[in-house]
Design a protein around this motif. Structure first.
Motif, PDB file in Angstrom:
ATOM      1  N   SER A 112       0.687  -1.058   0.009  1.00 18.70           N
ATOM      2  CA  SER A 112      -0.356  -0.053  -0.028  1.00 18.70           C
ATOM      3  C   SER A 112       1.157   0.947   0.174  1.00 18.70           C
ATOM      4  O   SER A 112       1.467   0.709   0.159  1.00 18.70           O
ATOM      5  CB  SER A 112      -0.933  -0.166   1.535  1.00 18.70           C
ATOM      6  N   VAL A 113       0.136   1.938  -0.303  1.00 15.45           N
ATOM      7  CA  VAL A 113       0.720   4.149  -0.202  1.00 15.45           C
ATOM      8  C   VAL A 113       1.063   3.461   0.813  1.00 15.45           C
ATOM      9  O   VAL A 113       2.468   4.904   1.654  1.00 15.45           O
ATOM     10  CB  VAL A 113      -0.322   4.670  -1.070  1.00 15.45           C
ATOM     11  N   ASP A 114      -0.012   4.017   1.590  1.00 18.82           N
ATOM     12  CA  ASP A 114       0.600   3.718   3.572  1.00 18.82           C
ATOM     13  C   ASP A 114       1.809   2.905   3.810  1.00 18.82           C
ATOM     14  O   ASP A 114       2.572   4.242   4.656  1.00 18.82           O
ATOM     15  CB  ASP A 114      -1.016   3.466   3.697  1.00 18.82           C
ATOM     16  N   ASP A 115       2.214   2.276   4.291  1.00 25.86           N
ATOM     17  CA  ASP A 115       3.177   1.437   3.908  1.00 25.86           C
ATOM     18  C   ASP A 115       3.938   2.098   3.090  1.00 25.86           C
ATOM     19  O   ASP A 115       5.242   2.239   4.652  1.00 25.86           O
ATOM     20  CB  ASP A 115       3.238  -0.194   3.888  1.00 25.86           C
ATOM     21  N   ALA A 116       4.292   2.611   2.291  1.00 24.75           N
ATOM     22  CA  ALA A 116       5.013   3.174   1.748  1.00 24.75           C
ATOM     23  C   ALA A 116       6.019   4.554   1.770  1.00 24.75           C
ATOM     24  O   ALA A 116       6.815   4.951   1.857  1.00 24.75           O
ATOM     25  CB  ALA A 116       5.672   3.532   0.257  1.00 24.75           C
TER      26      ALA A 116
ATOM     27  N   VAL B 172       8.823   6.096   3.867  1.00 26.33           N
ATOM     28  CA  VAL B 172       9.815   7.462   3.703  1.00 26.33           C
ATOM     29  C   VAL B 172      10.444   8.155   4.377  1.00 26.33           C
ATOM     30  O   VAL B 172      11.445   8.418   5.124  1.00 26.33           O
ATOM     31  CB  VAL B 172       8.875   8.404   2.752  1.00 26.33           C
ATOM     32  N   SER B 173       9.239   8.524   6.081  1.00 30.16           N
ATOM     33  CA  SER B 173       9.295   8.952   6.978  1.00 30.16           C
ATOM     34  C   SER B 173      10.243   7.956   8.076  1.00 30.16           C
ATOM     35  O   SER B 173      11.492   9.152   8.051  1.00 30.16           O
ATOM     36  CB  SER B 173       7.988   9.374   7.797  1.00 30.16           C
ATOM     37  N   ASP B 174      10.664   6.721   7.943  1.00 31.37           N
ATOM     38  CA  ASP B 174      11.510   6.126   8.766  1.00 31.37           C
ATOM     39  C   ASP B 174      12.696   6.862   8.514  1.00 31.37           C
ATOM     40  O   ASP B 174      13.633   6.349   9.285  1.00 31.37           O
ATOM     41  CB  ASP B 174      10.772   5.048   9.179  1.00 31.37           C
ATOM     42  N   ILE B 175      12.839   6.370   6.836  1.00 28.98           N
ATOM     43  CA  ILE B 175      14.495   6.675   6.361  1.00 28.98           C
ATOM     44  C   ILE B 175      14.798   7.966   6.596  1.00 28.98           C
ATOM     45  O   ILE B 175      16.108   8.103   6.904  1.00 28.98           O
ATOM     46  CB  ILE B 175      14.124   6.585   4.594  1.00 28.98           C
TER      47      ILE B 175
ATOM     48  N   ASP C 181       1.424  -5.983  -9.230  1.00 30.59           N
ATOM     49  CA  ASP C 181       0.229  -5.914  -8.695  1.00 30.59           C
ATOM     50  C   ASP C 181       0.760  -4.489  -6.658  1.00 30.59           C
ATOM     51  O   ASP C 181      -0.477  -5.290  -5.525  1.00 30.59           O
ATOM     52  CB  ASP C 181       0.163  -7.605  -7.343  1.00 30.59           C
ATOM     53  N   ALA C 182       1.765  -4.630  -7.342  1.00 34.84           N
ATOM     54  CA  ALA C 182       2.497  -3.723  -6.271  1.00 34.84           C
ATOM     55  C   ALA C 182       1.251  -2.522  -5.796  1.00 34.84           C
ATOM     56  O   ALA C 182       1.086  -2.248  -7.235  1.00 34.84           O
ATOM     57  CB  ALA C 182       3.753  -3.610  -6.201  1.00 34.84           C
ATOM     58  N   GLY C 183       0.960  -2.376  -4.772  1.00 39.34           N
ATOM     59  CA  GLY C 183       0.014  -0.736  -4.094  1.00 39.34           C
ATOM     60  C   GLY C 183       0.850   0.142  -4.724  1.00 39.34           C
ATOM     61  O   GLY C 183       1.196   1.306  -5.221  1.00 39.34           O
ATOM     62  N   ALA C 184       2.448  -0.158  -4.063  1.00 42.47           N
ATOM     63  CA  ALA C 184       3.649   1.200  -4.197  1.00 42.47           C
ATOM     64  C   ALA C 184       4.992   0.988  -4.336  1.00 42.47           C
ATOM     65  O   ALA C 184       4.949  -0.135  -3.984  1.00 42.47           O
ATOM     66  CB  ALA C 184       2.704   2.097  -3.126  1.00 42.47           C
ATOM     67  N   LEU C 185       5.655   1.567  -5.244  1.00 41.78           N
ATOM     68  CA  LEU C 185       7.718   0.932  -5.496  1.00 41.78           C
ATOM     69  C   LEU C 185       8.041   2.745  -4.723  1.00 41.78           C
ATOM     70  O   LEU C 185       7.465   3.271  -4.819  1.00 41.78           O
ATOM     71  CB  LEU C 185       7.803   1.104  -6.967  1.00 41.78           C
TER      72      LEU C 185
ATOM     73  N   GLU D 179      -1.072  11.073   4.443  1.00 36.99           N
ATOM     74  CA  GLU D 179      -2.429  11.804   4.760  1.00 36.99           C
ATOM     75  C   GLU D 179      -2.756  12.121   2.997  1.00 36.99           C
ATOM     76  O   GLU D 179      -3.851  11.651   2.546  1.00 36.99           O
ATOM     77  CB  GLU D 179      -2.233  12.781   5.548  1.00 36.99           C
ATOM     78  N   ILE D 180      -1.649  12.690   2.449  1.00 32.39           N
ATOM     79  CA  ILE D 180      -2.029  13.546   1.461  1.00 32.39           C
ATOM     80  C   ILE D 180      -2.214  12.739   0.433  1.00 32.39           C
ATOM     81  O   ILE D 180      -2.926  12.854  -0.611  1.00 32.39           O
ATOM     82  CB  ILE D 180      -1.124  14.627   0.827  1.00 32.39           C
TER      83      ILE D 180
END
Lengths: 486, 418
Positions: free
Chosen positions: A240-244, A248-251, A283-287, A362-363
């Motif tokens: 999901s985009v949420d997980d990706a 990003v935030s964590d990196i 099938d990935a929600g986000a890369l 959120e965005i």
């Protein structure tokens, strides 16, 4: 003419006659037929045919043209490759378009001081091509770098995937030559022979990002950077985009500064895969594309940490580019992603909002919601590390209702960016497209201050008029009356 | 043609694939030369669409931007949106041919010389004879420049005209299969030695080679000029000549023809009689460089000096083959290989372009020669006869006799044991 285009007025004929004294005939385009393609750039929602297009060969010719336009009180607009996405060079008011595309040379390279003097019409990638054999490159790498010009990069203070670590255009332009709106040629900032810093006000800094309103940049001294010794390029696959977004935030929070940190959602991945056959999982929600570069020492530890953070955010897989070619192919896919949209839709409107990185999830949710609400597909490919989003709102310009909805959806997304504490533009510029948003982002005194700075350079508002500031004259409402080219 | 508007001539789906992003601009030779966006792919597509919609009249003036297009298709390789520019160009040229009356000189050039003589080896042989006399007697220096330039392409000596063997067996046992060689029209008259080199290379790579006798012009000269009916006729003729089902591949050593062969499937897609066999034929079409591996050239004489490779547009952009020929050239040149700048930019030859648009062809030729000289290469290798002649003529007019231009087949075959 069937076109029903603008016919030369008496004033224009006089202007044309004067321009013919300065330029050779292949350097002047005034036949309505030849002006057609100059009616817009890569932002195709608004179009306006210019009165004349001129193609100067030197800064002196540019200065002569500008003086000539002043004599005839004609507005003028600088234009490079026309890859702009916000209508920043729309020729409102029958402007004369000054195309810098013939002034396109890398004039001098100073390897010792790692600088180059290039003409405004030089294509971004040509600088790197000219110095690659010396192990150097020009760092800002907008996705359109194989076509866009350095003059346009200066006008919009362009970024690119790798500016997360290396900075944007203003961090790599040491000085520039500009023809002021009254025709005087000035040099701002460092010259090729000069020291790293110049005294006084940083007018160079003021010009970069001024969208061609302060004058016409003709030559630029750029800083050259060393090609990194080593790199690791990772591709994180998320459900999901949420997980990706969380990854990003964590990196970033971990203290690692990737050279680039880019996200592609499922819809854009499918379009890109159809275009370039890279082998992306459909099938990935986000890369996430994460690139780390620099000295070999310590790079592997960073890569392993990024891998760990991706997996901690439920990445189903983290791949690595194993060869230079794989890496180049991956970046080609990313950089040409916008173009792949042609496979999904005849037109697209891209937004360039910025949000604090922590607000990315959120965005992105808001964009999905907006897509459903307006009944328009909105794929996303963007500079996640900067929090700089690029929702691509798909529409068909032959359907007026869809055009209207696309504009509304775009506005809604930008408003949300502001509410989240962000900005309406990260790198594409304001142009005509986002001019009305300036009031929402800036207070009246702020805008007045910007306007008065602009007046210092261009008291008569002749140079690229009606851009960036709200209440500018628009050539038409958002439902274009005439579409020459559907 | 799939047209969905009255008077429309473009396939709307193909035309609207262009999203006006501008990424094609810097790949376009005529735009690089002029900086004029009308002479760029984006500008030309804009104009085609406007013509298609009837917003711009189709006249000699409005057609001129289309006329000056080289058809090199570098924009297709640069296009992220997958616009099939070459097809749009052919559709537009076909429409212009129908709508715009041309002057008698132009008609003479196109109908008589380009379409009437070039694709017919026997007529070309006749046409070349007086030209060869003039050259052999060194009388060409008395001609006006306009006539002298085209003569630069003519070799004063009639090359040995021994015909090609219909069948050549490989020494390799077992053979890797039988391939057919397309000899083409211009190529067969002016470059028969190159065909011999090609056959030797294919044999060396382990293939038996047949040269079907009944074959004719591939149709590229017609298609590029927008004479689609004649192009289809050529294609259909060749389908009949190469229909042996056990052929492993149909091999060509001229890039311009190669791309047309690979597009027979598309060219005849609306003709139910020919569509299936055209698809099958195109699937078998191969450029020479796709058939041979560097390892089969294993006998290397003393090394050359500096060698560079000029992409043939229809190999690099239309067929997207850039690495295979470089791998071969690099292998033979060993340390001597240099890459010149703008090696993927058209030299201005572009089929018959240097005849129909001499001004722009000359500018691009000078640009190319500048890059060749800058690279200090002793040999320039390329994959198409037109490019070869153009660069030869350019070097000659730059008074450079030191630099050699060679077809890749001849360059490689020079390294096979006799």
């Amino acid at each position: 003419m069937k076109l029903g285009m603008h016919r030369a007025t008496q004033d224009e004929s006089a202007l044309l006659a004067d321009l013919r004294l300065i330029l050779g005939s292949p350097q002047i385009l005034s036949d309505p037929l030849e002006l057609l393609v100059y009616e817009c750039d890569a932002y195709t929602l608004e179009k306006k045919i210019p009165s004349i297009v001129v193609l100067p060969n030197s800064p002196f010719e540019v200065a002569e043209i500008v003086r000539c336009c002043n004599k005839h009180q004609a507005p003028f607009i600088p234009r490079g490759a026309g890859t702009n996405l916000s209508g920043a060079i729309l020729p409102i008011e029958n402007a004369v378009v000054i195309s810098l595309t013939r002034m396109n040379q890398v004039q001098q390279v100073d390897l010792e001081n790692r600088r180059a003097l290039v003409e405004a019409g030089c294509v971004n990638i040509w600088i790197t091509n000219a110095v690659r054999s010396a192990g150097l490159l020009y760092a800002p790498d907008p996705s359109s770098q194989t076509a866009c010009t350095i003059g346009g990069n200066v006008a919009t203070n362009s970024g690119g995937p790798h500016t997360l670590k290396y900075g944007v255009t203003t961090n790599h332009v040491l000085g520039l030559e500009m023809v002021l709106p009254d025709g005087e040629i000035v040099w701002l900032g460092t010259t090729l022979e000069g020291g790293e810093e110049t005294g006084g006000l940083d007018l160079r800094g003021a010009v970069i990002g001024s969208e061609g309103m302060f004058g016409i940049v003709t030559r630029v001294v750029v800083n050259l950077s060393q090609i990194p010794q080593s790199w690791r390029t990772l591709l994180g696959v998320f459900a999901s985009v949420d997980d990706a977004s969380q990854a990003v935030s964590d990196i970033i929070a971990s203290g690692i500064v990737p050279a680039a940190l880019e996200m592609m959602d499922q819809l854009i991945t499918q379009a890109v895969e159809a275009a370039y056959h890279f082998g992306f999982p459909l099938d990935a929600g986000a890369l996430l594309i994460v690139e780390l570069d620099g000295l070999e020492e310590g790079l592997e530890q960073q890569a392993m940490e990024v891998e760990r953070l991706c997996k901690a955010n439920r990445a189903t897989e983290v791949r690595r580019a194993r060869t230079d070619k794989e890496r180049a192919d991956l970046w080609k896919c990313r950089k040409r992603a916008f173009g792949a949209i042609g496979r999904l839709s005849p037109n697209f409107l891209t937004q360039d909002g910025v949000v604090p990185r922590s607000k990315l999830p959120e965005i992105m949710r808001f964009i999905q919601h907006t897509s459903a609400e307006f009944g328009l597909r909105i794929p996303n490919v963007f500079h996640a590390g900067d929090g700089n989003i690029h929702p691509l709102i798909l529409y068909d310009e032959s359907n007026p209702d869809e055009v209207k909805r696309a504009v509304q959806a775009g506005n809604r997304i930008l408003e949300r960016c502001l509410e989240l504490g962000g900005s309406v533009s990260g790198e594409h510029g304001i142009g005509v497209e986002k001019a009305d948003f300036m009031e929402k982002q800036f207070s009246q005194p702020d805008l007045d201050a910007m306007r008065s700075l602009r007046r210092m350079f261009d008291p008569l508002h002749r140079c690229n008029p009606h851009k960036m500031f709200p209440n500018g004259k628009r050539c038409m409402d958002f439902a274009p009356r005439r579409q020459i080219s559907v | 043609m799939n047209t969905d508007r009255p008077g429309g001539f473009l396939d709307n789906r193909k035309a609207s694939a262009c999203i006006h992003c501008g990424l094609c601009l810097a790949s376009c030779p005529t735009y690089l030369e002029t900086g004029n966006e009308n002479l760029s792919p984006r500008g030309r597509i804009y104009l085609m669409r406007a013509m298609d919609k009837g917003a711009v009249p189709v006249t000699e003036a409005s057609a001129s931007a289309i006329d000056t297009c080289l058809g090199c298709r570098a924009c297709e390789a640069a296009c992220p949106s997958g616009v099939r520019y070459g097809e749009l160009l052919e559709e537009t040229r076909e429409h212009i041919n129908r709508s715009v009356p041309r002057g008698w000189m132009e008609t003479l050039l196109t109908k008589v010389f380009i379409e009437g003589i070039l694709p017919h080896p026997e007529r070309m042989e006749i046409a070349l004879t007086p030209a060869r006399w003039i050259k052999a007697a060194a009388m060409d220096r008395f001609l006006p420049a306009g006539l002298r330039e085209p003569l630069a392409f003519v070799d004063p000596h009639r090359p040995a005209q021994e015909s090609l063997p219909p069948f050549s067996q490989t020494a390799r046992d077992p053979s890797r299969g039988t391939v057919a060689l397309v000899v083409g029209c211009v190529m067969d008259v002016m470059f028969r030695e190159t065909h011999r080199s090609t056959i030797r290379l294919l044999q060396r790579a382990g293939f038996d080679v047949v040269v079907p006798e009944a074959q004719g012009c591939c149709g590229a000269l017609f298609a590029h000029g927008g004479n689609m009916a004649e192009a289809r006729r050529c294609a259909a003729h060749n389908l009949g000549s190469f229909n042996a089902p056990d052929l492993k591949a149909v091999v060509i050593n001229a890039a311009g023809c190669g791309s047309t062969l690979k597009e027979y499937g598309q060219l005849l897609s609306n003709d139910p009689r020919w569509a299936p066999s055209a698809m099958a034929f195109s699937a078998k079409a191969r450029d020479l460089s796709e058939m041979i591996e560097p390892e089969c050239i294993d006998w290397l004489p003393p090394r050359f000096g500096r060698v560079t490779y000029q992409d043939a547009c229809h190999l690099a952009h239309a067929q997207r083959i850039t690495e295979a020929p470089r791998r071969l050239v690099r292998h033979v040149a060993r340390g001597g290989y240099v890459e010149m700048s703008e090696s993927d930019v058209c030299c201005g030859s572009a089929g018959s372009y240097n005849l129909t648009q001499p001004e722009m062809a000359g500018r691009l030729r000078r640009r190319k020669i500048g890059h060749i000289l800058e690279s200090r290469a002793d040999i320039v290798v390329t994959s198409n006869p037109g490019c070869l002649l153009q660069m030869k003529a350019g070097l000659e007019s730059a008074k450079n006799r030191a630099t050699q231009v060679m077809h890749i087949a001849d360059f490689l075959a020079a390294h096979l044991p006799a």
